[in-house]
Motif scaffolding. Structure first.
Motif, short mmCIF file in Angstrom:
data_model
loop_
_atom_site.label_atom_id
_atom_site.label_comp_id
_atom_site.label_asym_id
_atom_site.label_seq_id
_atom_site.Cartn_x
_atom_site.Cartn_y
_atom_site.Cartn_z
N ASP A 62 67.05 -33.07 55.79
CA ASP A 62 66.24 -31.86 55.86
C ASP A 62 66.21 -31.31 57.28
OD1 ASP A 62 65.01 -34.04 56.74
OD2 ASP A 62 63.10 -33.78 55.71
N ALA A 63 67.23 -31.67 58.07
CA ALA A 63 67.31 -31.14 59.43
C ALA A 63 67.55 -29.63 59.35
CB ALA A 63 68.45 -31.81 60.17
N PRO A 64 67.13 -28.89 60.40
CA PRO A 64 67.38 -27.45 60.40
C PRO A 64 68.87 -27.18 60.23
CG PRO A 64 66.71 -28.23 62.57
CD PRO A 64 66.45 -29.34 61.60
N GLY A 65 69.17 -26.19 59.44
CA GLY A 65 70.55 -25.96 59.02
C GLY A 65 71.51 -25.70 60.16
N THR A 66 72.59 -26.41 60.17
CA THR A 66 73.67 -26.15 61.09
C THR A 66 74.63 -25.20 60.39
OG1 THR A 66 73.43 -28.37 61.90
CG2 THR A 66 75.42 -27.21 62.54
N VAL A 67 75.01 -24.15 61.07
CA VAL A 67 75.94 -23.21 60.45
C VAL A 67 77.17 -23.05 61.32
CG1 VAL A 67 74.22 -21.89 59.21
CG2 VAL A 67 74.75 -21.32 61.57
N VAL A 68 78.24 -22.61 60.68
CA VAL A 68 79.43 -22.27 61.43
C VAL A 68 79.48 -20.76 61.51
CG1 VAL A 68 81.92 -22.30 61.42
CG2 VAL A 68 80.66 -24.34 60.75
N VAL A 69 79.41 -20.23 62.74
CA VAL A 69 79.43 -18.77 62.87
C VAL A 69 80.85 -18.30 62.61
CG1 VAL A 69 77.62 -17.71 64.19
CG2 VAL A 69 79.06 -19.40 65.26
N ARG A 70 80.90 -17.10 62.09
CA ARG A 70 82.20 -16.54 61.75
C ARG A 70 82.87 -16.01 63.01
NH1 ARG A 70 84.30 -15.64 56.92
NH2 ARG A 70 86.03 -14.16 57.00
N PRO A 71 84.00 -16.56 63.39
CA PRO A 71 84.64 -16.11 64.63
C PRO A 71 85.43 -14.82 64.41
CG PRO A 71 85.93 -17.85 63.65
CD PRO A 71 84.74 -17.66 62.75
N SER A 72 85.69 -14.14 65.51
CA SER A 72 86.56 -12.97 65.45
C SER A 72 88.01 -13.45 65.44
CB SER A 72 86.33 -12.09 66.67
OG SER A 72 86.84 -12.77 67.81
N TRP A 73 88.93 -12.50 65.42
CA TRP A 73 90.35 -12.90 65.36
C TRP A 73 90.74 -13.69 66.59
CZ3 TRP A 73 93.88 -11.69 69.08
CH2 TRP A 73 93.52 -10.67 69.97
N MET A 74 90.05 -13.48 67.72
CA MET A 74 90.50 -14.12 68.96
C MET A 74 90.35 -15.63 68.88
SD MET A 74 89.38 -11.46 71.93
CE MET A 74 87.75 -11.09 71.38
N THR A 75 89.15 -16.08 68.51
CA THR A 75 88.96 -17.52 68.37
C THR A 75 89.82 -18.06 67.24
OG1 THR A 75 86.71 -17.27 69.15
CG2 THR A 75 87.24 -19.30 68.03
N SER A 76 89.83 -17.33 66.10
CA SER A 76 90.62 -17.80 64.97
C SER A 76 92.08 -17.99 65.37
CB SER A 76 90.55 -16.81 63.81
OG SER A 76 89.22 -16.47 63.56
N PHE A 77 92.58 -17.01 66.12
CA PHE A 77 93.97 -17.08 66.55
C PHE A 77 94.21 -18.32 67.40
CE2 PHE A 77 97.19 -16.03 69.78
CZ PHE A 77 98.28 -15.74 68.96
N ALA A 78 93.30 -18.56 68.36
CA ALA A 78 93.47 -19.71 69.24
C ALA A 78 93.45 -21.01 68.45
CB ALA A 78 92.39 -19.72 70.32
N ILE A 79 92.50 -21.10 67.50
CA ILE A 79 92.42 -22.33 66.70
C ILE A 79 93.69 -22.50 65.87
CG2 ILE A 79 91.18 -23.47 64.83
CD1 ILE A 79 88.64 -22.12 65.83
N LEU A 80 94.09 -21.41 65.25
CA LEU A 80 95.26 -21.47 64.37
C LEU A 80 96.51 -21.89 65.16
CD1 LEU A 80 95.26 -20.83 61.39
CD2 LEU A 80 96.43 -18.69 61.91
N VAL A 81 96.70 -21.25 66.31
CA VAL A 81 97.88 -21.58 67.11
C VAL A 81 97.82 -23.04 67.55
CG1 VAL A 81 99.02 -21.15 69.33
CG2 VAL A 81 98.31 -19.24 67.91
N GLY A 82 96.64 -23.47 68.01
CA GLY A 82 96.51 -24.84 68.46
C GLY A 82 96.82 -25.83 67.37
#
Lengths: 518, 515
Positions: free
Chosen positions: B469-489
Motif C-alpha cells: 500500500d505504498a504510495p504509487g510509483t509511476v513511470v512518467v511518459r518520456p518524450s522521443w529524446m529519452t525514448s531514443f536514448a534508451i532504445l539506442v542504448g
C-alpha cells in the motif's frame, strides 16, 4: 550445403516464443500455438535424427549434422553445431518432454492474459537454449547457451513458482552463475592453451592438445565445478530442492530432467575429452563425491515430507549413479550412464508431473496430507506407482537397464564401489515405496478436501501415456538408444585413452552388430 | 650553451578540428545564454549542442584517420586510440544530452533547478520559478566538458593532461549541483566532488612534478626515453608514476579513491549522472592508457602490481558494497566502481589486446549506463524520482516495456551472455589471462557473481515485488529524446552481445598508440 537441421531446431522454438509473446493481448490460442510449435520442433528433431548415421562418427570427426560458421573471429569463436549419439539423445529427450510439459502445464496459468503468454513463451525459449547447449561444438558457444538458459528458468521459477519463489529463483541463479563464471576463466584458459586463431574455440581444435599437467588440472577443476553444480552433486546441490519445490512441476521436469543433464553431459564432452590426464587424476575424488551424492540424496529423500523435495533428492541420488558410471571409465558403465541420462529424464517427468496432479487436487505438497488416494483417484495413484517403479529401477522398466549397466560396468574396474553403490538401489526402493505408501495406501480419506476430486482428466492422460510408454519401450527394448550412445561413448574413451579392463559383459557390442539391419 | 630561438610549433588544425568544433560550439552556447530570451533559449540550445556534437563526429570520421600524428609541439597525439575514444565520447554525449533535455511536457529541462545560485527553499528560488527561469547553461557546460574529455584522451604531455582534466572536471562539478529536486543533496554532491577532485588534482600535479624532475620534460615520449635510458632516479620515478595514477584512478572511481562516487552519483541530477558515468570513464581510462602504455611503460614492473591490486580491490569492494545498498542510484554507483575494476583488468594486461579490450569495454559500459540512468529518471513517486529499491516493486506489471529494458540492461551489467556486458568482460578477462593475470580474472568472475546478486534483487523487485500500500510509483511518459536514448542504448547493448565482430575489429584496428 545440406539442410541446417540443428539451426532449425534452435530457431524454431525461439520464433515460436516470439510469436507467442506477440499474440494479441486477449488471445485464447496461446497454448495451442505453443503446443503446436513444440510438436513441430519434435517432428523436425525426428527428421534430424533420421539423417544421423549411427556409428557414422570417427574419433577425429565425431560429430554429424555439423554447421560451422565464423562468429566472433577476434575471440576465436565459431557458431558451430553438431551432434554425436549422446547429444542427439539428449536433444531428442528434451524435444519429447517439452510438448508433454506444455500439456501438463496447460492450466498452470489459466487466466488468458500477458502472464500466460509469458509462461509459454519462456518454455519455448528454454527449448531453444536446450537444443543449443547440447548441440554446441564450440566451447564458447556452449558457454553462451549454458549461461543464457539460466534466464528463462530464472523467470519460470521466479514469476510462476510457489510462495518462496523469489528466494528459490535467486539461489538457483546465483549458484549456476557462480559455477558458470568460474568456468568462464577455464574457457578462456582452454583457448589460450590451445592453438588459438580465429576458430580456436572449436572442440575439434582443442581435443588432444598438448597441455601441461598442471594447467590441465586447473582447467579441469574450473569446468568440473560448474558441471557439479549443474548436475547437481553433493556438496553443491542445495539449490535444487528449493528450486524444485518452488517451481511448477513442468518447469522442474525441464530443469531436472533435461537441463541438469548439461552437468553430466559437460563432464563427458568437456572434462573427459579436453583433459584426459586430469580426468584420471581426479577420478578418486569424483567417485567419492558421486557415492556421497548417491547416499546423501537417498537418505534425505527418505526423510522428506514435501513431495517435490523428495523427488528432487531422488534425482541427486540418481545423478550420483550417472557420475559414477562416467568416471568408472568402462564402455559399459558410460553407456549405462548416458542411457541413464535419458531414462532419468522420463522418470523425473513421470514423478514430478504426477505429483503435480496430486498437489493440484489436494492443495498441498505435504505427504502427511495424503493417504488412501488410490481410492480417491486410482488412475493418478497408479501413474505415481508406475513412475515410482521406474524410479526404483524395477526390471522391465527403463531405469533398470541403465542402473544395471552402470553397476556392472563399474564392477569391472572398481568392484567395491559397485557393491556399495548397489546399496543405493535398496534405498531407492525405500524412498519410493514410503512415498507411495503415504500418498496412496490406507483407508479412503473422508474429509471435505476429497469430495469434489475427480480422477485423471483426458488432458492428464495425454501427459502420462507417453511417459509410461517411454518407460516400457526403454525398459524392454533399449537397443536403438544403446546403439546410438555406444559409439559416442567409445569415441570418448578412445580420446581419454582408456581401454576396458577385462572383457566384461559386452552387451552393447552384440547390439550394434544386430542393429545394422533394423 | 647555444642561444635558443622560439619557433612556433606546427599545429595540424585539421587533426584538432573535432575538438575545436566542440569548444567553439560551447562558446557559442555561452553567447546564446547572454543574448537569447528565456523562452527561446531551450529551443536554441538543444539543437545547437546536438549539431555541434554531430558536426564534430562527422569531422572526426571524415578527416580523422588521414590526419593522424603527433602535433602541437608533441603535446597532442591524434592516433587510433584517440580517435576511437573521442568518437565514443561524442556519440555517448549526444545520448546523454538528449536525456538531459527531457522536459516531460514542461517548459524547461526537468532534471535541472531553475535557479542554481539561489539557496534551496529561499525567496529567490521561488521568484526564479515564478518568472520561469531556465538553466540552459547546462548545454555549454556539457559541451565544454566534452571538449575537455576529447582533449584528455589526446593529451601527450603531463601539463596538457592536467589542463584537460580541469576543463572536463569543472563543468561537471557545476552540473552535479544543479538538481531540481533534493537540491541540498545535489549541492552536497557538487561540493564533495569538487573538494575531492581538487585533492586528487593536487596528487596528480605533485606526481607530474616528480616525473618532470625525473625526465626533465613533461612530454610522454621524453619520459619514456628517460626510463629506457635508465637514468637511475627511481626515487622520483616510482612515486611520480603512482601519484599521477592516483589522479586518474580518482576520476574513474577505483578503490581506494572511490569515496566520492556513491554520493555524487546519487546527488547529481540523474541524467548528469548517466553522462558523467559513461563519458568520464571513457576519457579517464583513455588518458590512463596513454600515460601507462606510452609514457611509463618502461616502469611497468613498478606500476603493474599496484594497478592489479587496485583493480582487484575495486571489483571486490564495489561488488560487496553494492549488495547492501537500498537506493537504485547508489547500486549503480557501486556497480560502476566494480566496473572500473573490470576495466582495469584489461589495462593491466599491457599489450595491444589490453588496449582494444579496454576500449571495447568502455563502449559497452557507456551504452548501458546512459539508458539505465535515463530509466531511473522516469520512475517517479509523488513527482520526485523513486530511487529506493522498494519503490520499484511491481514495476514490471505496470510498465512492462520499461521494466524489460531495465532488466535487460541489468543483465548486461551482470555480464550474461548475448549482452554486450558479457562480450566486454570476456575481452578484458581474456586479455588479462593471456598476460598471466589469471588470478585477477578469477577475482573478477567472483565479483561478477556477487554483483549479479544485487542486479537480480532489483529484477526480482520489479517483476515479483509486491508494491503493497505504498504510495504509487509511476513511470512518467518520456518524450522521443529519452525514448531514443534508451532504445539506442538497449539496441547497441544487444548488438554488441550478439554481433560484436565489427566493433571488436574497429577496436583492434585502432588500438595502436603513436609514441
Amino acid at each position: 550445403m545440406s539442410f541446417p537441421w540443428l539451426t532449425t531446431l534452435l530457431v524454431l522454438p525461439l520464433v515460436g516464443a516470439l510469436v507467442v509473446s506477440l499474440l494479441p493481448k486477449g488471445s485464447t490460442i496461446v497454448r495451442p500455438v505453443a503446443l503446436g510449435v513444440a510438436l513441430l520442433t519434435l517432428v523436425v528433431g525426428i527428421g534430424a535424427a533420421t539423417q544421423f548415421r549411427i556409428g557414422g562418427g570417427t574419433a577425429g570427426e565425431p560429430f554429424q549434422l555439423t554447421e560451422v560458421y565464423s562468429w566472433i573471429p577476434q575471440f576465436g569463436v565459431s557458431y558451430a553445431l553438431g551432434v554425436d549419439g549422446i547429444s542427439l539423445s539428449m536433444i531428442l529427450l528434451g524435444l519429447v518432454l517439452v510438448p508433454i510439459c506444455i500439456v501438463a502445464a496447460w492450466d498452470d496459468v489459466p487466466a488468458v492474459g500477458r502472464r500466460q503468454h509469458a509462461y509459454f513463451a519462456l518454455m519455448l525459449a528454454l527449448t531453444s537454449m536446450m537444443v543449443g547447449v547440447f548441440a554446441a561444438i564450440d566451447v564458447f558457444l556452449f558457454y553462451v547457451f549454458f549461461e543464457a538458459m539460466l534466464i528463462p528458468v530464472y523467470f519460470l521459477i521466479g514469476v510462476f513458482g510457489g510462495s518462496r519463489r523469489a528466494r528459490a529463483a535467486t539461489s538457483f541463479l546465483l549458484y549456476s552463475l557462480a559455477g558458470g563464471l568460474i568456468m568462464l576463466v577455464a574457457v578462456i584458459g582452454v583457448y589460450l592453451a590451445g592453438p588459438r586463431g580465429t576458430d580456436g574455440f572449436l572442440l575439434s581444435n582443442l581435443t588432444g592438445m598438448d597441455l601441461s599437467v598442471e594447467a590441465g588440472r586447473w582447467l579441469f577443476v574450473g569446468f568440473f565445478i560448474a558441471f557439479a553444480i549443474k548436475a547437481p552433486m553433493w556438496p553443491v546441490h542445495t539449490w535444487l530442492p528449493l528450486a524444485a519445490e518452488q517451481a511448477r512441476p513442468a518447469t522442474s521436469v525441464l530443469l531436472v530432467g533435461v537441463l541438469d543433464k548439461v552437468g553430466t553431459y559437460g563432464m563427458i564432452r568437456f572434462c573427459l575429452t579436453l583433459f584426459p590426464e586430469a580426468s584420471q587424476w581426479a577420478t578418486p575424488v569424483v567417485l567419492a563425491l558421486a557415492l556421497v551424492s548417491l547416499f546423501v540424496g537417498a537418505f534425505l529423500a527418505i526423510g522428506q515430507t514435501d513431495m517435490l523435495r523428495l523427488i528432487s533428492y531422488t534425482s541427486i541420488s540418481h545423478f550420483g549413479f550417472i557420475v559414477l558410471g562416467i568416471f568408472a571409465f568402462t564402455t559399459v558403465s558410460q553407456t549405462g550412464a548416458t542411457l541413464y541420462m535419458v531414462n532419468h529424464g522420463f522418470t523425473t517427468a513421470g514423478l514430478f508431473l504426477v505429483a503435480g496432479m496430486l498437489i493440484v487436487r489436494r492443495g498441498s505438497r505435504d505427504l502427511r496430507d495424503f493417504g488412501g488416494w488410490q481410492r480417491v483417484t486410482p488412475l493418478v495413484a497408479g501413474a505415481l506407482f508406475v513412475s515410482g517403479m521406474s524410479g526404483l529401477a524395477l526390471p522391465g522398466l527403463n531405469s533398470f537397464v541403465s542402473e544395471f549397466l552402470v553397476i556392472v560396468g563399474t564392477f569391472g574396474r572398481h568392484p567395491w564401489i559397485a557393491v556399495i553403490s548397489a546399496i543405493g538401489v535398496i534405498l531407492a526402493a525405500v524412498y519410493i515405496l514410503v512415498m507411495y505408501q503415504k500418498v496412496a495406501t490406507g483407508p479412503r480419506p473422508a474429509g471435505p478436501e476429497v469430495e469434489d476430486v475427480t480422477d485423471m482428466s483426458g488432458r492428464e492422460k495425454w501427459v502420462v501415456a507417453p511417459i509410461i510408454a517411454a518407460f516400457l519401450v526403454l525398459g524392454f527394448y533399449p537397443k536403438p538408444v544403446l546403439d546410438l550412445l555406444e559409439p559416442a561413448v567409445q569415441q570418448t574413451l578412445q580420446t581419454v585413452g582408456i581401454s576396458d579392463p577385462a572383457p566384461a559383459v559386452d552387451t552393447a557390442a552384440n547390439h550394434s552388430t544386430e542393429g545394422s539391419d533394423h | 650553451m647555444g642561444g635558443s630561438m622560439f619557433v612556433a610549433p606546427e599545429i595540424n588544425y585539421t587533426a584538432l578540428l573535432p575538438m575545436i568544433i566542440v569548444f567553439v560550439g560551447g562558446l557559442v552556447g555561452v553567447t546564446v545564454e547572454g543574448f537569447a530570451s528565456r523562452r527561446t533559449r531551450y529551443a536554441v540550445q538543444v539543437p545547437l549542442s546536438v549539431a555541434t556534437l554531430v558536426l564534430a563526429l562527422l569531422a572526426l570520421v571524415l578527416l580523422g584517420r588521414d590526419n593522424e600524428g603527433i602535433t602541437a609541439a608533441g603535446t597532442v597525439a591524434v592516433d587510433g586510440v584517440t580517435l576511437a575514444l573521442q568518437g565514443l565520447v561524442l556519440v555517448l554525449s549526444v545520448l546523454g544530452l538528449l536525456v538531459m533535455s527531457e522536459r516531460f511536457g514542461g517548459e524547461q529541462p526537468d532534471a535541472f533547478t531553475q535557479s542554481g545560485v539561489s539557496t534551496p527553499g529561499s525567496a529567490e528560488e521561488t521568484l526564479a520559478t515564478k518568472v520561469g527561469a531556465t538553466t540552459t547553461e547546462v548545454y555549454p557546460l556539457t559541451l565544454m566538458s566534452v571538449g575537455g574529455m576529447m582533449l584528455f584522451v589526446a593529451a601527450n604531455d603531463l601539463i596538457l593532461l592536467f589542463v584537460a582534466l580541469e576543463i572536463l572536471s569543472l563543468p561537471l562539478y557545476v552540473l552535479a549541483g544543479l538538481a531540481r529536486r533534493r537540491r541540498l543533496l545535489s549541492q552536497e554532491a557538487s561540493l564533495k566532488y569538487f573538494l575531492l577532485g581538487s585533492f586528487s588534482s593536487a596528487f596528480y600535479l605533485f606526481g607530474a612534478v616528480l616525473l618532470y624532475g625525473y625526465a626533465g620534460s613533461t612530454r610522454f615520449s621524453d619520459i619514456a626515453a628517460a626510463i629506457s635510458s635508465n637514468v637511475g632516479m627511481d626515487g622520483l620515478l616510482v612515486p611520480g608514476v603512482l601519484l599521477v595514477a592516483v589522479g586518474l584512478l580518482f576520476k574513474v572511481g577505483a578503490v581506494p579513491f572511490h569515496a566520492w562516487t556513491p554520493d555524487v552519483y546519487q546527488g547529481a541530477p540523474t541524467p548528469v549522472t548517466g553522462f558523467m558515468a559513461a563519458c568520464t570513464k571513457v576519457a579517464a581510462f583513455g588518458a590512463m592508457l596513454r600515460v601507462l602504455y606510452v609514457a611509463v611503460e618502461g616502469a611497468r614492473l613498478e606500476w603493474q602490481p599496484v594497478i592489479a591490486v587496485v583493480a582487484a580491490l575495486s571489483m571486490v569492494v564495489g561488488a560487496l558494497l553494492a549488495i547492501v545498498q537500498t537506493d537504485v542510484k547508489r547500486i549503480l554507483a557501486y556497480s560502476s566502481i566494480a566496473h572500473a575494476g573490470f576495466i582495469l583488468t584489461g589495462v593491466v594486461a599491457l599489450d595491444v589486446a589490453g588496449v582494444s579490450s579496454t576500449m571495447f569495454y568502455l563502449a559497452t559500459y557507456g551504452f548501458m549506463t546512459i539508458p539505465a540512468f535515463a530509466i531511473v529518471a522516469l520512475v517517479r513517486s509523488a513527482g520526485t524520482e523513486a530511487t529506493l529499491v522498494d519503490q520499484w516493486a511491481g514495476l514490471g506489471r505496470r510498465s512492462p516495456w520499461i521494466a524489460a529494458s531495465f532488466t535487460f540492461l541489468l543483465m548486461a551489467f551482470a555480464g550474461i551472455p548475448l549482452t554486450s556486458g558479457f562480450t566486454g568482460k570476456f575481452a578484458v578477462f581474456s586479455a588479462a589471462v593471456s598476460q598471466g593475470w589469471a588470478w585477477l580474472a578469477v577475482v573478477g568472475v567472483l565479483a561478477s557473481a556477487v554483483t549479479a546478486y544485487i542486479y537480480f534483487v532489483l529484477v526480482v523487485q520489479m517483476w515479483l515485488g509486491d508494491p503493497g500500500d505504498a504510495p504509487g510509483t509511476v513511470v512518467v511518459r518520456p518524450s522521443w529524446m529519452t525514448s531514443f536514448a534508451i532504445l539506442v542504448g538497449v539496441a547497441i547493448t544487444l548488438a554488441l552481445g550478439v554481433m560484436p565482430s565489427p566493433v571488436l575489429d574497429l577496436a583492434q584496428s585502432t588500438a595502436a598508440f603513436l609514441r
